[in-house]
Scaffold this motif. Structure first.
Motif, PDB file in Angstrom:
ATOM      1  N   PRO A 136       0.822  -1.215   0.000  1.00  0.00           N
ATOM      2  CA  PRO A 136       0.000   0.000   0.000  1.00  0.00           C
ATOM      3  C   PRO A 136       0.857   1.266   0.000  1.00  0.00           C
ATOM      4  N   GLY A 183      -1.925  -2.585  -3.826  1.00  0.00           N
ATOM      5  CA  GLY A 183      -2.118  -1.305  -3.161  1.00  0.00           C
ATOM      6  C   GLY A 183      -1.163  -0.197  -3.542  1.00  0.00           C
ATOM      7  N   ARG A 190     -12.199  -8.646  -8.530  1.00  0.00           N
ATOM      8  CA  ARG A 190     -11.242  -7.727  -7.926  1.00  0.00           C
ATOM      9  C   ARG A 190     -10.170  -7.284  -8.912  1.00  0.00           C
TER      10      ARG A 190
END
Length: 407
Positions: free
Chosen positions: A195, A219, A363
């Motif tokens: 992330p 991320g 996703r």
């Protein structure tokens, strides 16, 4: 017994579709088959009716004559299919199952397999750890760009899709699980993408694009893709990547224009040994260019994922050292910046089940990211030619016409 057709390497720049034998539960002699594997019994194998089998950039290295692959080699290591027959020792995989085949062939019994290092299985290639279908120096297992293909150690190797109808609706996405999606994902995991990361990916071919999609899935805040091919760079921008045209000069300067600093947190090599130079040297081959660039643009303490293919034998290399896989790498720079490196094939089974779930639950749209394009098996020579010319597509061979029906 049905007939079988397959895509065959006939020499540098030439592939053809030939009638071949239907798979048997025994390894036969043939082009590229390791003599120690001839006669090997395969009661643990399954025969698949191929639903999708992809053309890979690794195949192109052979077709260009840049490896020691022998003429007559049946190509193809990216296989998705329906089980039509199983050997007597197969217990869990059933006829009718729709399955994905990791391109790594592994036994599930050796130390490396038990440590999840299925890319370096010790029991399937007599020459060295690691094997793959239809690939030079990988044991001689027959390639899967064919109507029918054989998969050894079926209970271990095959990933069964839980809902066949749902899988056929997403078959172009699921076809990427055999190689490029896990390979791109592995490159990003190896590089420490997480992330908020800033990431540089060298190469906008299918593996580079799969790595870019993987970086977003992990991320990353900014994903920068570098290449010479403008069509492929446009494909990268189509799903949110920033891009660097390396024909303009060194990526470091263009990265600074994008980020305000000339370095990224993580970097992935999705090019390999046929890399070209940057700027004025972009028309020339410089096989160490990408590795050296990644060390240049990755911050101190960062990591490099290197799924791009490097070989020990390259008869088409421009210097004697590179013909044996020796490159002029600035290892002192990487040492000074305390970089971590992860090389080698992706261990597909480490990731494919999770990535399958990500696809089935919407996703990620990996087929859209790599511009997956189905064509009939008989048009494989055209697919190879257009891909080699730089088409911004991932060609998916459809031997039985099942993909259009699914669509």
């Amino acid at each position: 017994m049905p007939g079988n057709k397959a895509v065959v390497y006939e020499g540098p720049g030439k592939v053809e579709v030939h009638e071949t034998g239907y798979p048997e539960f025994e390894l036969k002699d043939g082009p590229g088959v390791n003599p120690a594997n001839v006669g090997r019994k395969l009661p643990h194998a399954a025969i698949l009716k191929t639903v999708a089998t992809n053309i890979c950039g690794s195949d192109q290295h052979m077709v260009r004559g840049r490896t020691t692959a022998p003429p007559g080699l049946v190509l193809g290591h990216e296989i998705t299919g329906e089980v039509v027959e199983t050997g007597r020792d197969v217990e869990f995989v059933k006829t009718g199952d729709l399955v994905s085949v990791p391109f790594n062939i592994s036994c599930g019994r050796c130390r490396n397999c038990k440590e999840r290092n299925t890319h370096i299985c010790e029991n399937v290639n007599p020459d060295r750890p690691g094997s793959a279908y239809g690939y030079v120096d990988m044991g001689g297992w027959t390639g899967g760009q064919a109507d029918y293909a054989l998969v050894p150690y079926a209970d271990w190797n095959l990933l069964t899709f839980p809902d066949k109808d749902q899988a056929m609706e997403k078959i172009l996405d699921l076809a990427m699980l055999t190689d490029i999606f896990p390979t791109g994902f592995h490159g990003c995991v190896s590089a420490g993408v997480g992330p908020g990361s800033t990431v540089y990916i060298a190469g906008a071919g299918p593996v580079g694009l799969a790595a870019a999609a993987s970086a977003f899935l992990l991320g990353a805040a900014v994903v920068i893709v570098g290449d010479l091919n403008k069509e492929r760079l446009a494909q990268a921008r189509s799903f949110g990547c920033e891009t660097v045209d390396v024909s303009r000069g060194e990526p470091r300067d263009q990265i600074e224009e994008l980020l305000g600093v000339p370095e990224v947190d993580c970097a992935v090599d999705a090019v390999g040994f046929e890399a070209r130079g940057h700027g004025r040297e972009s028309g020339e081959e410089h096989p160490a260019t990408v590795l050296n660039t990644l060390m240049d643009v990755t911050r101190a303490g960062g990591a490099l994922g290197i799924p791009g293919l490097y070989v020990t034998g390259d008869p088409g290399a421009h210097d004697d050292a590179a013909k044996h896989g020796s490159l002029s790498i600035r290892i002192g720079l990487g040492w000074a910046k305390a970089h971590s490196f992860v090389t080698g094939q992706c261990p597909v089974m480490r990731y494919n089940r999770q990535l399958m779930t990500a696809i089935l639950h919407d996703r990620v749209q990996i087929a859209k990211a790599v511009n997956a394009t189905p064509i009939p098996l008989d048009e494989a020579p055209r697919g190879y030619h257009e891909f080699d010319e730089g088409a911004a597509r991932k060609y998916v061979l459809d031997p039985h016409g099942l993909i259009p029906k699914a669509a």
